[in-house]
Design a protein around this motif. Sequence first.
Motif, PDB file in Angstrom:
ATOM      1  N   ILE A   1      -3.028   1.633   4.744  1.00  0.00           N
ATOM      2  CA  ILE A   1      -2.141   2.972   4.548  1.00  0.00           C
ATOM      3  C   ILE A   1      -2.459   3.671   5.621  1.00  0.00           C
ATOM      4  CG2 ILE A   1      -2.238   5.155   3.108  1.00  0.00           C
ATOM      5  CD1 ILE A   1      -2.919   3.261   0.682  1.00  0.00           C
TER       6      ILE A   1
ATOM      7  N   PRO B   1       0.816  -1.279   0.049  1.00  0.00           N
ATOM      8  CA  PRO B   1      -0.031   0.005   0.090  1.00  0.00           C
ATOM      9  C   PRO B   1       0.803   1.286   0.052  1.00  0.00           C
ATOM     10  CG  PRO B   1      -0.962  -1.625   1.530  1.00  0.00           C
ATOM     11  CD  PRO B   1       0.462  -2.203   1.032  1.00  0.00           C
ATOM     12  N   ALA B   2       2.046   1.341   0.499  1.00  0.00           N
ATOM     13  CA  ALA B   2       2.786   2.439   0.698  1.00  0.00           C
ATOM     14  C   ALA B   2       3.289   2.841  -0.715  1.00  0.00           C
ATOM     15  CB  ALA B   2       4.068   2.064   1.621  1.00  0.00           C
TER      16      ALA B   2
ATOM     17  N   GLN C   1       0.562   4.369  -2.771  1.00  0.00           N
ATOM     18  CA  GLN C   1       0.527   5.798  -2.341  1.00  0.00           C
ATOM     19  C   GLN C   1       1.423   6.671  -3.012  1.00  0.00           C
ATOM     20  OE1 GLN C   1       0.240   6.281   1.880  1.00  0.00           O
ATOM     21  NE2 GLN C   1      -1.065   8.352   1.628  1.00  0.00           N
TER      22      GLN C   1
END
Length: 62
Positions: free
Chosen positions: A56, A3-4, A7
Amino acid sequence: MTPAELQALCTHQPYYQKGCIACNARYVKFLRPSRQKQDAYLAGLSEHERALTLEILKGERE
Protein backbone atom coordinates in the motif's frame (compact mmCIF):
# COMPACT_ATOMS: atom_id res chain seq x y z
CA MET A 1 -9.00 -7.80 -3.28
CA THR A 2 -6.07 -5.50 -3.91
CA PRO A 3 -4.47 -3.45 -1.12
CA ALA A 4 -5.80 -0.25 -2.71
CA GLU A 5 -9.35 -1.63 -2.52
CA LEU A 6 -8.79 -2.65 1.10
CA GLN A 7 -7.64 0.86 1.90
CA ALA A 8 -10.67 2.40 0.21
CA LEU A 9 -13.05 0.22 2.24
CA CYS A 10 -11.53 1.10 5.64
CA THR A 11 -14.15 2.79 7.83
CA HIS A 12 -12.07 3.13 11.01
CA GLN A 13 -10.70 6.63 10.36
CA PRO A 14 -9.65 8.61 12.38
CA TYR A 15 -9.07 5.62 14.69
CA TYR A 16 -6.89 2.56 14.17
CA GLN A 17 -8.17 -1.01 14.20
CA LYS A 18 -5.76 -3.85 14.94
CA GLY A 19 -5.62 -6.24 11.99
CA CYS A 20 -6.83 -3.71 9.41
CA ILE A 21 -4.26 -3.38 6.63
CA ALA A 22 -5.35 0.17 5.73
CA CYS A 23 -5.06 1.23 9.38
CA ASN A 24 -1.58 -0.31 9.51
CA ALA A 25 -0.52 1.79 6.50
CA ARG A 26 -1.93 4.97 8.04
CA TYR A 27 -0.12 4.25 11.32
CA VAL A 28 3.21 3.65 9.58
CA LYS A 29 2.79 7.01 7.81
CA PHE A 30 2.05 8.58 11.21
CA LEU A 31 5.39 7.20 12.47
CA ARG A 32 7.31 8.51 9.44
CA PRO A 33 9.83 10.84 11.11
CA SER A 34 11.20 7.90 13.10
CA ARG A 35 12.48 5.00 10.99
CA GLN A 36 13.22 3.01 14.17
CA LYS A 37 9.58 3.22 15.29
CA GLN A 38 8.38 2.24 11.81
CA ASP A 39 10.65 -0.80 11.75
CA ALA A 40 9.61 -1.82 15.27
CA TYR A 41 5.93 -1.58 14.37
CA LEU A 42 6.36 -3.53 11.12
CA ALA A 43 8.35 -6.22 12.94
CA GLY A 44 5.34 -6.83 15.18
CA LEU A 45 3.04 -7.58 12.24
CA SER A 46 2.60 -10.97 10.63
CA GLU A 47 4.50 -11.57 7.40
CA HIS A 48 1.32 -11.30 5.33
CA GLU A 49 0.15 -8.06 6.99
CA ARG A 50 3.63 -6.53 6.64
CA ALA A 51 3.78 -7.34 2.92
CA LEU A 52 0.34 -5.84 2.25
CA THR A 53 1.12 -2.74 4.32
CA LEU A 54 4.35 -2.13 2.43
CA GLU A 55 2.57 -2.69 -0.89
CA ILE A 56 0.00 0.00 0.00
CA LEU A 57 2.76 2.43 0.95
CA LYS A 58 4.68 1.75 -2.27
CA GLY A 59 1.50 2.25 -4.30
CA GLU A 60 0.90 5.63 -2.67
CA ARG A 61 4.45 6.73 -3.45
CA GLU A 62 4.02 6.05 -7.18
